[in-house]
Design a protein around this motif. Structure first.
Motif, short mmCIF file in Angstrom:
data_model
loop_
_atom_site.label_atom_id
_atom_site.label_comp_id
_atom_site.label_asym_id
_atom_site.label_seq_id
_atom_site.Cartn_x
_atom_site.Cartn_y
_atom_site.Cartn_z
N SER A 288 5.37 4.83 -14.02
CA SER A 288 4.63 4.93 -13.04
C SER A 288 3.43 3.69 -13.10
O SER A 288 3.82 3.43 -11.91
CB SER A 288 4.54 6.03 -12.67
OG SER A 288 3.87 6.50 -11.86
N LYS A 289 2.62 4.11 -13.41
CA LYS A 289 1.56 3.21 -13.22
C LYS A 289 2.27 1.77 -13.73
O LYS A 289 1.56 0.98 -13.40
CB LYS A 289 0.72 4.06 -14.69
CG LYS A 289 -0.52 5.19 -14.80
CD LYS A 289 -1.27 5.17 -15.91
CE LYS A 289 -2.41 6.20 -14.86
NZ LYS A 289 -2.91 6.44 -16.31
N ALA A 290 2.31 1.87 -14.87
CA ALA A 290 2.98 0.25 -15.48
C ALA A 290 3.92 -0.72 -13.90
O ALA A 290 3.50 -1.41 -13.46
CB ALA A 290 4.52 0.54 -16.88
N ILE A 291 4.59 0.52 -12.84
CA ILE A 291 6.00 0.27 -12.38
C ILE A 291 4.46 0.32 -10.75
O ILE A 291 4.79 -1.76 -10.61
CB ILE A 291 6.52 1.26 -11.30
CG1 ILE A 291 7.66 0.36 -12.56
CG2 ILE A 291 6.63 0.64 -9.96
CD1 ILE A 291 8.64 2.92 -12.30
N ALA A 292 3.39 -0.13 -10.74
CA ALA A 292 2.85 -0.01 -10.14
C ALA A 292 1.46 -1.29 -10.17
O ALA A 292 1.58 -1.80 -9.67
CB ALA A 292 1.27 1.19 -9.93
N LYS B 228 1.78 -5.28 -8.17
CA LYS B 228 0.07 -5.98 -7.98
C LYS B 228 0.65 -7.51 -8.65
O LYS B 228 0.41 -8.67 -7.89
CB LYS B 228 -0.71 -6.20 -8.59
CG LYS B 228 -1.57 -4.14 -8.08
CD LYS B 228 -2.36 -3.81 -8.22
CE LYS B 228 -3.32 -2.69 -6.88
NZ LYS B 228 -3.33 -2.02 -8.36
N VAL B 229 1.79 -7.71 -9.88
CA VAL B 229 2.07 -8.35 -10.44
C VAL B 229 2.91 -9.70 -9.78
O VAL B 229 2.93 -10.95 -9.46
CB VAL B 229 1.69 -8.70 -12.21
CG1 VAL B 229 2.85 -10.02 -12.71
CG2 VAL B 229 0.70 -7.96 -12.72
N ILE B 230 4.30 -9.11 -9.22
CA ILE B 230 4.49 -9.53 -8.69
C ILE B 230 3.88 -10.17 -6.87
O ILE B 230 4.16 -11.29 -6.90
CB ILE B 230 5.53 -9.02 -7.98
CG1 ILE B 230 6.99 -8.00 -8.84
CG2 ILE B 230 6.76 -9.14 -6.98
CD1 ILE B 230 8.06 -6.82 -8.59
N SER C 161 1.01 -1.25 0.16
CA SER C 161 0.20 -0.35 0.08
C SER C 161 0.86 1.58 0.69
O SER C 161 0.46 1.94 -0.62
CB SER C 161 -1.15 0.32 0.97
OG SER C 161 -0.27 0.07 2.53
N PHE C 162 1.96 1.24 0.75
CA PHE C 162 2.81 2.20 0.53
C PHE C 162 2.96 2.73 -0.98
O PHE C 162 3.10 3.80 -1.58
CB PHE C 162 4.62 2.21 0.97
CG PHE C 162 5.21 3.36 0.58
CD1 PHE C 162 5.19 4.11 2.09
CD2 PHE C 162 6.41 3.08 0.67
CE1 PHE C 162 6.64 5.08 1.81
CE2 PHE C 162 7.14 4.07 -0.52
CZ PHE C 162 6.89 5.04 0.79
N ILE C 163 3.12 1.56 -1.92
CA ILE C 163 4.00 2.11 -3.08
C ILE C 163 2.82 2.37 -3.97
O ILE C 163 3.18 3.49 -4.56
CB ILE C 163 4.23 0.20 -3.98
CG1 ILE C 163 5.79 0.34 -3.18
CG2 ILE C 163 3.98 0.64 -5.23
CD1 ILE C 163 6.65 -1.38 -3.83
N GLU C 164 1.51 2.21 -3.77
CA GLU C 164 0.05 2.55 -4.51
C GLU C 164 -0.09 3.88 -4.00
O GLU C 164 -0.38 4.63 -5.14
CB GLU C 164 -0.73 1.59 -4.04
CG GLU C 164 -2.17 1.55 -4.93
CD GLU C 164 -2.91 0.22 -4.20
OE1 GLU C 164 -4.22 0.73 -3.89
OE2 GLU C 164 -2.10 -0.74 -4.36
N GLU C 165 0.55 4.42 -2.53
CA GLU C 165 0.40 5.84 -2.60
C GLU C 165 1.05 6.62 -2.53
O GLU C 165 1.38 7.42 -3.66
CB GLU C 165 0.67 5.72 -0.89
CG GLU C 165 -0.72 6.63 0.19
CD GLU C 165 0.03 6.54 1.21
OE1 GLU C 165 0.39 7.07 1.89
OE2 GLU C 165 -0.45 5.39 2.62
N GLU C 166 2.23 6.11 -3.11
CA GLU C 166 3.71 6.80 -4.00
C GLU C 166 3.23 6.74 -4.83
O GLU C 166 3.73 8.31 -5.30
CB GLU C 166 4.87 6.17 -3.59
CG GLU C 166 5.50 6.36 -2.08
CD GLU C 166 6.46 7.39 -1.42
OE1 GLU C 166 7.26 8.01 -2.49
OE2 GLU C 166 5.95 8.25 -0.83
N VAL C 167 2.91 5.91 -6.05
CA VAL C 167 2.81 6.14 -6.89
C VAL C 167 1.09 7.37 -7.58
O VAL C 167 1.39 7.83 -8.31
CB VAL C 167 2.26 4.43 -8.20
CG1 VAL C 167 1.81 4.56 -9.45
CG2 VAL C 167 3.25 4.03 -7.49
N GLN C 168 0.64 6.90 -6.37
CA GLN C 168 -0.51 8.26 -6.55
C GLN C 168 -0.05 10.02 -6.80
O GLN C 168 -0.24 10.73 -6.94
CB GLN C 168 -1.19 7.78 -4.98
CG GLN C 168 -2.89 6.93 -6.19
CD GLN C 168 -3.73 6.23 -5.05
OE1 GLN C 168 -3.45 7.14 -3.75
NE2 GLN C 168 -4.25 5.58 -5.58
#
Lengths: 730, 88, 175
Positions: free
Chosen positions: A680-684, A688-690, A629-636
């Motif tokens: 940045s979207k692709a990384i997000a 999830k995939v990972i 969720s941290f990654i998600e937040e950073e991406v946002q």
């Protein structure tokens, strides 16, 4: 002398009385040599010998080139059947050869010089003939029309040669100019003569009543040639006129739409390897290139030059800085545009764009970055240091037009230069110079490091160290920019507080003085302060984006390592080297940098530990979730910042919060940030995939990580993609 | 001539005949034990045509004959004897 | 099949010829005799061959590696792998890897600080081989080869000297 005389008159049919056969003597002497011996001139380095040609070696002997009868006996003084279509076909192929040469980096002898008419014209020039007709077929289409087209192409070649001699790009790598000793370009008639001959040809074609497509096509080729002859105007008188470039685009587009309907085949033998076999030639034989099938290359050429010409409109250092940052970044520009940029920008009269002296231009950067008018650093070192700094700054500008590989190498050198500048400024304690120099150095270090991902320099196992290091650099950059920002804020509030003071003061001389001072500051300083503040806001956003993206990459690596699919070292034990040495070699460019100091290898190791979760730990799943969720937040956050920047660019820096300085390169900048957002979207998504892949799988040994560039994304941040390992061959 | 060594020929102009009426004229830069020649400033002559080819390696198997002009050979020999004379 | 590795015998002219033949067949770059003379005659101890003693031609090289060492900018000793080739029918048996290991071992004993080589960006097999041994890509070179592809410059560090910029090693030397 006697030797020369004998050799001069020597021919196969001559008697060989003057010669002594030493074959057997040589054989005998050689047979006495030890097999490992080489008899040579002591001054001759055998290394030079590695570049030699070789007789009877088909890859290295141009004499072995086989020519067809048509190629061998090609007669330039004969008008071939149906002159209109054959001349059109020759002109067309010649122009496509130009594209092959300049857009596809092919050699002259395999493109433009593979045309027998070009060879003929140049060799006539060498012999001293400077005006046509260069061949006599008796047909005006050949003698005049084709003649002027070939002349125009040679004139372009002369201009390209001039560009190459400026020493901006590298011969062989960026541009080939093997003129086969036909470098007769100085004997070419002047530009106006060449133009006139092309216009005459066009007029001549007007008298043809033929309605065929060939005639239309031939006119286009002449008009295109005319535009190519005009290219040098951008250098000769720094013309910003784009008329000929627009015409080039227009004509190339027309040709592209007609080409499919035309059957064009030049007379056999008119293009061949003849020149390689019959002219002096120090190069291995090469097949002639099959030129591109359309004129798209000319459109690229014209568009790229038009982009470069935009720099003439720059009104501030901010704009030139942003221009240089981006014009060659999204795709490698046409080599002519890349050479033109520094030549137009840094002019022969030692000015920038004809507007600033080198040192004034340098000071402008400092002024716009600090909103202070720089006074020279106090020590005697000052003047020299400013001179040196402005040279290094110009080198930075030049580096922006290098090819994509040289660009990174240039920064490898630059980061040392800026580091030394910063140290020197610190010793004469000049804050505004220090700030800006440090800013440039950090930006260069970050660019150098991330460009390596684009060029696929790093292996997946190195991604951790590189991203963690860039995270470290961008943290320093954020700190620096914050400090600069504070400085600006305090200068702004100092001016505002004057106003408050004025209100408190009683009328009198003191009040008048302060009011005068206040007005002066408001009129002369406030605008720049506000602009700088908003530019720093933008730079801060940019630096924070870099910082966040690197952190996300680092987190992803940590997750992958937690699942044991990757580690920050080779996955097999090493016989000859070790993990630490390899790490240190990778960071060699930075190991002398004073600030920020390169962290020790141990610090890298320790930080990775902090990013890794022990799978045996009971909190594994919760921590993983938190990470996710941290990654998600950073991406946002990143996406939000990018959107703000994009809307500001689109609005022309008019929102009162950010100034990007991208006025000259609006579209490119929007494109860049859109790519960044896509990545940045692709990384997000990848996160999830990972997570889902690895969580489901109980035995993770079958996975490896690959660095993949997101389609249409920004390659500085590759996607750490999970791949199933292929079974090793038994 | 018998007193001359291979190293004496380094720098001298050789006229090397190859197959099919092809002659290479160039100055000898290096030679190995198999008599593969390395010639510089090579001029190629085929029929009446002539062109320059720069630095060219000429494998032994391609060589039909190596020739040298009489005056040059004389000079080589003369230098050699002068040199030997000096030593003596 | 039984592969035996041995150093080049520079006095053996047949070996010289067969090495040239082996490499010419394998590499796209054209090499004259004097390319081989440059490497083999000056650093004969840094060329190794592999032969199949169980084959009908037990002395004919089926693989070889050609190297040299030079001082790099006078501050470090650099080993260089110039050529590596294995006959196509013998590939997939680790012969190339063994040849590289033997050569690097020799250069390490000859006090090299690093080993360098260039390879095409498209040559995945070579990249895998060298990178598996610890080589890393230092830079990419634009259109490096005659066939127009980019190349990577790969380095394997053997000592600390490989990891310091040569400019600073020079200063160190003067001090």
């Amino acid at each position: 002398m006697e030797v020369d005389r004998i050799l001069g008159s020597l021919s196969i049919t001559d008697d060989f009385d003057q010669l002594v056969d030493v074959t057997c003597f040589f054989d005998e002497l050689c047979s006495k040599l030890k097999p490992e011996t080489i008899v040579k001139d002591p001054r001759f380095d055998l290394f030079e010998g590695t570049h030699s040609l070789e007789a009877d070696n088909s890859k290295l002997d141009s004499s072995l080139i086989e020519l067809t009868d048509e190629e061998l006996e090609f007669d330039l003084n004969v008008a071939h059947e149906s002159p209109l279509s054959s001349v059109t076909a020759i002109a067309d192929r010649l122009l496509r050869c130009v594209i092959s040469w300049l857009n596809e980096y092919q050699t002259l002898p395999t493109t433009v010089l593979s045309c027998r008419y070009t060879e003929c014209l140049l060799s006539s020039l060498i012999k001293g003939t400077s005006s046509g007709p260069f061949w006599n077929t008796g047909d005006a289409l050949y003698d005049e029309v084709l003649g002027s087209c070939v002349l125009g192409v040679c004139y372009l070649a002369k201009f390209v040669h001039r560009l190459l001699s400026a020493g901006i790009v590298f011969e062989e790598e960026d541009l080939n100019f093997n003129s086969m000793r036909l470098n007769a370009f100085n004997n070419l008639p002047d530009q106006d003569v060449v133009i006139k001959s092309l216009i005459n040809s066009l007029q001549l074609l007007e008298t043809y009543s033929d309605e065929s497509l060939h005639l239309v096509m031939l006119k286009h080729t002449l008009k295109i040639t005319l535009c190519l002859v005009h290219l040098e105007d951008h250098l000769t008188n720094y013309s910003t006129e784009t008329m000929h470039l627009d015409e080039l685009i227009e004509n190339a587009n027309s040709v592209n739409s007609m080409l499919p309907q035309l059957q064009l085949s030049p007379p056999s033998g008119s293009f061949s390897t003849y020149i390689q076999k019959h002219r002096s030639n120090q190069f291995p034989p090469r097949q002639i290139t099959e030129p591109p099938t359309d004129y798209g290359g000319f459109i690229i050429l014209a568009e790229d030059i038009k982009t470069v010409l935009l720099v003439n409109e720059a009104k501030s250092a901010l704009e030139t800085y942003q221009f240089a940052n981006i014009f060659n970044k999204l795709k490698q520009r046409h080599v002519i545009a890349r050479i033109l940029f520094p030549l137009i920008f840094i002019r022969d009269d030692r000015t920038i764009l004809g507007k600033f002296s080198f040192t004034d231009f340098y000071s402008l950067h400092i002024k716009e970055f600090s909103a202070q008018t720089p006074s020279e650093p106090s020590s005697a070192l000052g003047g020299e240091l400013i001179q040196e700094s402005s040279n290094i700054l110009l080198e930075w500008y030049q580096n922006s037009s290098q090819n994509t590989c040289r660009y990174r190498q240039g920064f490898n050198r630059q980061l040392i230069l800026w580091d030394s500048l910063q140290a020197q400024f610190e010793s004469v304690s000049s804050k505004i110079y220090c700030f800006w120099t440090y800013f440039m150095k950090l930006s260069i270090m970050i660019e150098f490091s991330l460009k390596g991902f684009d060029l696929e320099i790093y292996k997946p196992f190195e991604a951790y160290s590189m991203f963690w290091y860039v995270y470290y650099l961008s943290s320093h950059l954020v700190d620096l920019l914050n400090e600069c920002q504070k400085e600006i804020e305090s200068n702004i509030s100092a001016i505002h507080s004057m106003n408050k003071k004025i209100k408190k003061l009683k009328a009198g001389e003191k009040k008048d003085q302060l009011r005068f001072k206040y007005r002066f500051a408001m009129d002369n300083e406030m605008d720049q302060l506000q602009t700088t503040k908003q530019f720093l806001n933008y730079l801060l956003k940019e630096a924070n984006i870099t910082k966040s993206l690197c952190l996300i990459e680092v987190f992803q690596f940590g997750i992958l390592k937690s699942f044991h699919v990757i580690d920050n070292k080779n996955d097999t034990p090493l016989k000859f080297s070790d993990e630490r040495l390899i790490h240190e070699l990778r960071f060699k460019p930075f190991n002398s940098i004073g600030v920020p100091e390169l962290p020790e290898h141990e610090a890298f190791q320790k930080s990775l530990k902090d990013f890794t979760i022990d799978r045996e730990e009971s909190s594994f799943d919760t921590r993983l979730k938190a990470l996710s969720s941290f990654i998600e937040e950073e991406v946002q956050n990143v996406n939000k910042s990018i959107d703000e920047i994009i809307s500001c660019i689109k609005a022309g820096d008019n929102n009162g919060v950010l100034v990007t300085g991208t006025g000259l390169v609006q579209e490119l900048s929007v494109e860049y940030y859109s790519k960044l957002k896509l990545t940045s979207k692709a990384i997000a998504i990848n996160s999830k995939v990972i997570m889902s892949t690895l969580k489901k799988d109980t035995d993770h040994k079958d996975y490896k990580v690959e660095l993949v560039h997101a389609t249409k994304g920004w390659n500085y941040y590759p996607i750490q993609t999970l791949r199933v390992k292929e079974n090793r061959r038994k | 001539m018998d007193a001359l060594k291979l190293s004496d020929f380094i720098g001298s102009t050789l006229i090397v005949s190859l197959a099919e009426d092809r002659i290479l004229i160039g100055s000898l830069v290096a030679v190995d034990a198999q008599m593969n020649l390395l010639l510089d400033h090579v001029e190629e002559r085929i029929g009446s045509g002539s062109r320059m080819m720069g630095l060219v390696s000429v494998p032994r198997r391609s060589v039909q004959s190596i020739k040298i002009t009489k005056p040059m050979l004389r000079d080589l020999a003369a230098n050699k004897f002068e040199l030997m004379g000096n030593i003596v | 099949m039984e592969i035996v590795y041995k150093p080049l015998d520079i006095r053996n002219e047949e070996q010289f010829a067969s090495i040239k033949k082996l490499i010419d067949a394998d590499l796209s770059e054209p090499y004259s005799i004097y390319v081989y003379r440059y490497f083999l005659n000056q650093w004969p101890e840094l060329t190794y061959i592999a032969v199949d003693v169980k084959s009908s031609t037990p002395s004919a090289p089926i693989g070889c590696i050609v190297c040299k060492t030079d001082p790099h900018r006078n501050v470090r000793q650099r080993g260089y792998i110039g050529m590596l080739a294995v006959e196509s029918t013998y590939r997939g048996h680790g012969i190339a890897k063994t040849l590289v290991e033997i050569a690097i071992d020799k250069m390490q004993r000859a006090h090299c600080d690093e080993i360098m080589l260039e390879t095409e960006v498209e040559n995945v097999a070579a990249l895998n081989l060298y990178e598996g041994m610890g080589f890393i890509r230092m830079k990419r070179m634009f259109r490096y080869y005659l066939n127009e592809g980019d190349a990577f410059k790969l380095i394997l560090p053997l000592t600390e000297r490989s990891c310091t910029r040569s400019t600073f090693l020079m200063h160190g030397q003067m001090a």
